[in-house]
Enzyme design. Structure first.
Site: not given
Length: 385
Positions: A72, A119, A142, A150
């Site tokens: 991300g 991601g 993360e 996620d």
């Protein structure tokens, strides 16, 4: 074969239509192909179009440059920290997209060369075939920046052998290409110098027939043998430590085992855990444990809630502090709040896991004939609603 290149204005994602093959290229090499709002929208647009197109049979995805995708766009999240729900749209679209990647109805192949993290790895692991090389680097880091595992990774990690998932999610440990295949996170290992030719052969195959695609990949793939020092060879001890019922107990178990001969690898593991956000470690641990009893749609809905509550700083602003410390200012000295695991209150922790009212949950399609419904623009979050 006729070749049509479909590009966006910014060309952050390239889509090529070559006979019965569709090729997606993540096209921000200087930024390690980070996943921005534009990237998510284009990926969803291409995948929906091609799943509905009878002429499209095989989907290939790769990254330009030295990375597949670093995950991300953290700067996007950080820049939006002072505006309420500034990233809600991209978050909703990404989780909705993750469901469709996991359940896609055409044969997909990820050609993963270089970094594949967070991601970004969600565009690799769920594919029918994920091809990695000696230059592939995977991680779910993360928790180290105050976030959580996620994009479907509570579901993915919870289904790995033993307690490897807890280890990867909590520590953010890196795996190389051979380790990814051994762990079940990739399907084939191909030497990097052969990857361009494999891509050409898959395009020449001009078919999405699963066994035919597999046969082509296997012509290029080699058997793997993980290095003697790989953490995957420490599975018995890893499972013993990471099977504990709390993060505190995991750390205590690691500290006890670290004194034993042959457990030098635990020193770096402990250092990493103690540097990470306490609240993020607790959230990540609970999310992976819950995922062991959840189906994919439940995991994605839960992760959507967690992401929004974390970005909304419902119980802590650690995610923004982590991004600041490691990405913006790069002082590598985050000031976590709360500062220790012991100070994380169970009641507050549970707040980020609480379901939203039904209308505000992520909409996962239930029926196959409506599987592309539930988009952001049809949700109550959209400005027109």
């Amino acid at each position: 074969m006729a070749k049509e290149v479909i590009t966006s204005d910014e060309q952050v994602v390239l889509g090529e239509e070559i006979g019965h093959v569709r090729l997606i290229t993540l096209n921000q090499p200087r930024r390690l192909n980070v996943i921005s709002s534009k990237v998510v929208s284009l990926l969803a647009e291409y995948l929906e179009k091609w799943e509905k197109d009878d002429d499209a049979e095989l989907i290939l995805i790769k990254g330009a440059g030295r990375a597949f995708s670093a995950g991300g766009d953290l700067k996007m999240f950080y820049d939006g920290r002072t505006s309420k729900d500034s990233c809600l749209e991209v978050v909703y679209r990404m989780y909705w997209l993750c469901y469709h990647i996991h359940t896609y109805q055409k044969t997909q192949v990820a050609l993963v060369h270089g970094i594949s993290m967070g991601g970004g790895a969600s565009l690799m692991v769920p594919m029918k075939f994920s091809v990695v090389t000696e230059k592939t680097v995977f991680a779910t880091p993360e928790a180290s920046i105050g976030f959580h595992t996620d994009c479907g990774f509570s579901y993915i990690l919870s289904r790995l052998p033993g307690h490897l998932g807890e280890y990867l999610g909590l520590t953010g440990a890196r795996l190389n290409g051979k380790e990814l295949v051994a762990a079940g996170l990739a399907t084939h290992f191909v030497p990097s110098e052969k990857l361009p030719e494999l891509e050409k052969q898959l395009i020449s195959l001009n078919s999405g027939e699963e066994n035919a695609v597999k046969s082509v990949i296997e012509e290029f793939s080699v058997d793997i043998q993980i290095d003697e020092g790989s953490v995957l060879n420490k599975r018995a001890t890893m499972d013993e430590c990471f099977s504990k019922e709390t993060v505190e107990d995991i750390i205590s178990s690691l500290e006890a085992e670290a004194t034993q001969e042959g457990n030098d690898w635990m020193t770096a593991t402990l250092q990493g855990l103690k540097r990470s956000s306490p609240i993020a470690l607790k959230i990540t641990f609970q999310s992976i444990r819950e995922a062991r009893k959840q189906i994919l749609s439940e995991c994605l809905k839960k992760e959507f809630r967690l992401t929004m509550n974390i970005l909304r700083t419902v119980i802590s602003g650690d995610v923004y502090e982590g991004i600041r410390a490691f990405t913006i200012d790069k002082d590598n000295s985050p000031k976590w709040d709360p500062s220790t695991l012991e100070k994380v209150e169970a009641e507050k922790l549970n707040l980020v896991f609480q379901p939203f009212e039904e209308d505000w949950e992520l909409k996962i399609p239930i029926r196959e004939d409506s599987r592309w419904e539930g988009k952001y623009e049809d949700s109550p979050y959209a400005p027109s609603k």
